[in-house]
Design a protein around this motif. Structure first.
Motif, PDB file in Angstrom:
ATOM      1  N   UNK A   1      43.186  44.896  47.809  1.00 18.63           N
ATOM      2  CA  UNK A   1      42.746  43.683  47.569  1.00 18.63           C
ATOM      3  C   UNK A   1      41.203  44.274  47.425  1.00 18.63           C
ATOM      4  N   UNK A   2      40.562  43.625  46.346  1.00 15.89           N
ATOM      5  CA  UNK A   2      39.236  43.886  45.925  1.00 15.89           C
ATOM      6  C   UNK A   2      38.572  42.331  45.962  1.00 15.89           C
ATOM      7  N   UNK A   3      37.109  41.996  46.139  1.00 19.85           N
ATOM      8  CA  UNK A   3      36.822  40.845  45.880  1.00 19.85           C
ATOM      9  C   UNK A   3      35.234  41.220  45.204  1.00 19.85           C
ATOM     10  N   UNK A   4      35.197  40.575  43.853  1.00 19.54           N
ATOM     11  CA  UNK A   4      33.865  40.958  43.273  1.00 19.54           C
ATOM     12  C   UNK A   4      33.014  39.402  43.156  1.00 19.54           C
ATOM     13  N   UNK A   5      31.915  39.569  42.617  1.00 21.71           N
ATOM     14  CA  UNK A   5      30.851  38.746  42.925  1.00 21.71           C
ATOM     15  C   UNK A   5      31.131  37.622  41.891  1.00 21.71           C
TER      16      UNK A   5
ATOM     17  N   UNK B   1      31.019  35.409  39.129  1.00 16.98           N
ATOM     18  CA  UNK B   1      30.437  35.610  37.616  1.00 16.98           C
ATOM     19  C   UNK B   1      30.842  37.210  37.186  1.00 16.98           C
ATOM     20  N   UNK B   2      31.384  37.794  38.114  1.00 15.96           N
ATOM     21  CA  UNK B   2      31.914  39.185  37.760  1.00 15.96           C
ATOM     22  C   UNK B   2      33.235  39.430  37.583  1.00 15.96           C
ATOM     23  N   UNK B   3      34.045  38.527  37.558  1.00 19.40           N
ATOM     24  CA  UNK B   3      35.572  38.363  37.191  1.00 19.40           C
ATOM     25  C   UNK B   3      35.842  37.302  36.667  1.00 19.40           C
ATOM     26  N   UNK B   4      37.267  36.963  36.757  1.00 14.45           N
ATOM     27  CA  UNK B   4      37.528  35.625  36.056  1.00 14.45           C
ATOM     28  C   UNK B   4      38.697  35.122  36.895  1.00 14.45           C
TER      29      UNK B   4
ATOM     30  N   UNK C   1      34.941  36.184  43.882  1.00 13.79           N
ATOM     31  CA  UNK C   1      34.525  35.371  45.006  1.00 13.79           C
ATOM     32  C   UNK C   1      34.547  33.811  44.497  1.00 13.79           C
TER      33      UNK C   1
ATOM     34  N   UNK D   1      42.251  39.145  38.595  1.00  9.94           N
ATOM     35  CA  UNK D   1      42.988  40.296  37.517  1.00  9.94           C
ATOM     36  C   UNK D   1      43.960  40.796  38.641  1.00  9.94           C
TER      37      UNK D   1
ATOM     38  N   UNK E   1      44.706  43.746  43.411  1.00 10.47           N
ATOM     39  CA  UNK E   1      44.248  42.371  43.176  1.00 10.47           C
ATOM     40  C   UNK E   1      42.812  42.673  42.992  1.00 10.47           C
ATOM     41  N   UNK E   2      42.272  42.156  41.919  1.00  9.37           N
ATOM     42  CA  UNK E   2      40.597  41.940  41.880  1.00  9.37           C
ATOM     43  C   UNK E   2      40.219  40.547  41.893  1.00  9.37           C
ATOM     44  N   UNK E   3      39.750  40.002  42.778  1.00 12.76           N
ATOM     45  CA  UNK E   3      39.502  38.483  42.867  1.00 12.76           C
ATOM     46  C   UNK E   3      37.973  38.213  42.792  1.00 12.76           C
TER      47      UNK E   3
END
Lengths: 330, 330
Positions: free
Chosen positions: B123-127, B129-132, B93, B135, B89-91
């Protein structure tokens, strides 16, 4: 929150309270770095990691190399020989083809050096502003060729805790680039595949109770997770834990604790104390494990505390942070 | 560009010219939906896909269900019984925990219905505005339990092309939501696992030359890829290809061609013509394959063209698009 990806208590809660009860409600064991699944009599290890590190190029490596080492090391932590990787790319519209080529070459070089092959892949592109250049997922398959039961629940009071080398370099290398600090030229990431170390332990016939790599959350989080899973305490000795002087100095400047800083080529091994000396000898015979050393022991402790004894003989509790000190460290 | 993730000629070029020469320079075969790797005498299928679909909830499914079906279907296309999935998972924020729970429940339900288990995750979390939002990457492991050689290079002139059901629903369901069109209530995604169909073909003893699911780029791209890989042409009959009336109407309104629209529960099978009737019978005995039908045949053709005969008897060339008509369709 960013902290939910930080490898600390927040992420643990998210996974244990929100995800696992839905995905695998019957599950009741500790979380391992890789799943071990029986496939027609073979024991296959299977793991996945996404890499969202920022910046993607850093002293000592890049996101491509990291995506190989990180996943290979998770397989190693299950005692598996790494065999094959999948590669999922999520590219942001506008990401330079040249950077993609450099990252791809880095993936290929790291895979070749580690003896694994990238056998399947997928490419997605998202709109500008909906990604951050490149995110990489690698899943890995490995083969377990021995009968040892390596598990976070297996360590017992009295077992030795062996650290494979110095800690804190990956996190501080990233921090140096992010902050534009002057010490950046000295500290490089420790990113490396640890299979040669694990193979050395297996070949030496060491009883391996548990292996854990020291990524997000560092040595402190790894020890806390194992203490919890194995229902015991861990007693570490501060003066036994190797930290390079420049790493220690950088941590002091930034108010960070090297025990919590992420590594990408370091792990701890839990082995019976009687086998600790042989295990250290086996590790030190490898290039990567030349500074391996016993850093502490497991202890009976109903509170499952991890403590650190300083050179003056005082103990302090090493708790788990709610999240990594540095977001997007891998 | 977005088109580099669109499943068409641009993506093919990126993969063939930029990625594969670096990752696997000795590789010289056609690209398959899953890799088939020998592991101690077993034939294991291994595949990966990232899901970046927008919107994440759509008529007939969501990104979680899609991430199970898509990867399971890639395993099926290698003739493998799907066994295990990894979940990355790429979540972004700020992504709502409640949505994460809904998606996770959807993953669990789809996995249970398909007989696969999610055994490992990350599980990863990105800032912000850096994801949607979210994913998802799923990698899958399957087991090949037969001796058939299923490959994009295997079809031969004279082979029948069998389509497992009507086409165009997934892409048009997404399009309806994105554009807020009034036909949205009628068209739902066809997202579904196709293992029961593939198993039916195997159990009926059909010689399966090749299987290909009709995702990004739709039926047209799938046929072009196989024609190229097998060095032959493909002759399709327009009136044999099932397209629902509402899907056809929606395509006409939007100026799209259903042949190029993505599906998530449809595939084509290439079988010897003498076995085509048995294959159709086997497929029609399954719930998902009840409308399976022969839509054309392979032909000797040095130009490897895919052509479509319309009801008046005229042929037109069905070329591969440079990218999918709809970005981020899966």
């Amino acid at each position: 929150m960013l902290g939910h990806g930080g490898g600390g208590r927040l992420m643990n809660q998210l996974i244990r309270e929100r995800l696992i009860p839905r995905l695998s409600p019957e599950r009741d064991g500790p979380l391992h770095d890789a799943a071990v699944i029986p496939v027609n009599g073979q024991k296959i290890a299977f793991t996945t990691d996404s890499y969202v590190i920022n910046p993607i190029f850093f002293p000592g490596g890049d996101i491509g190399q990291l995506a190989v080492h990180g996943t290979v090391n998770d397989l190693c932590m299950a005692g598996a020989r790494p065999l094959h990787l999948s590669l999922g790319l999520i590219l942001e519209e506008g990401f330079p083809i040249r950077d993609l080529e450099v990252v791809t070459e880095s993936i290929a070089a790291a895979a070749a050096a580690t003896g694994v092959s990238v056998v399947t892949g997928d490419t997605k592109v998202v709109d500008k502003g909906k990604g951050d250049g490149i995110y990489i997922n690698t899943a890995g398959i490995g083969l377990i060729e021995h009968d040892q039961h390596i598990s976070p629940a297996a360590p017992r009071p009295g077992d030795a805790v062996i650290l494979s080398g110095d800690i804190g370099r990956h996190g501080m290398a990233i921090m140096a680039v992010r902050e534009g600090l002057s010490f950046e030229s000295d500290i490089t990431s420790d990113s490396a595949p640890v299979w040669a170390c694990v193979r050395a332990l297996l070949q030496a016939g060491i009883t391996i109770r548990c292996l854990r790599d020291l990524t997000r959350g560092g040595l402190a989080s790894a020890c806390n997770e194992i203490a919890e899973a194995a229902h015991m305490g861990i007693r570490l000795r501060e003066d036994a834990i190797p930290v390079r002087e420049d790493v220690r100095a950088a941590c002091e400047i930034l108010g960070m604790d090297p025990l919590y800083v992420a590594n990408e080529g370091r792990f701890i091994a839990f082995v019976p104390n009687a086998e600790a000396a042989s295990a250290v000898t086996a590790l030190r015979a490898t290039a990567l494990g030349s500074a391996a050393t016993v850093i502490g022991h497991c202890a009976d402790d109903p509170d499952h505390l991890v403590t650190l004894k300083n050179p003056l003989g005082h103990d302090r509790i090493i708790d788990m942070l709610s999240a990594d000190q540095l977001p997007r460290i891998c």
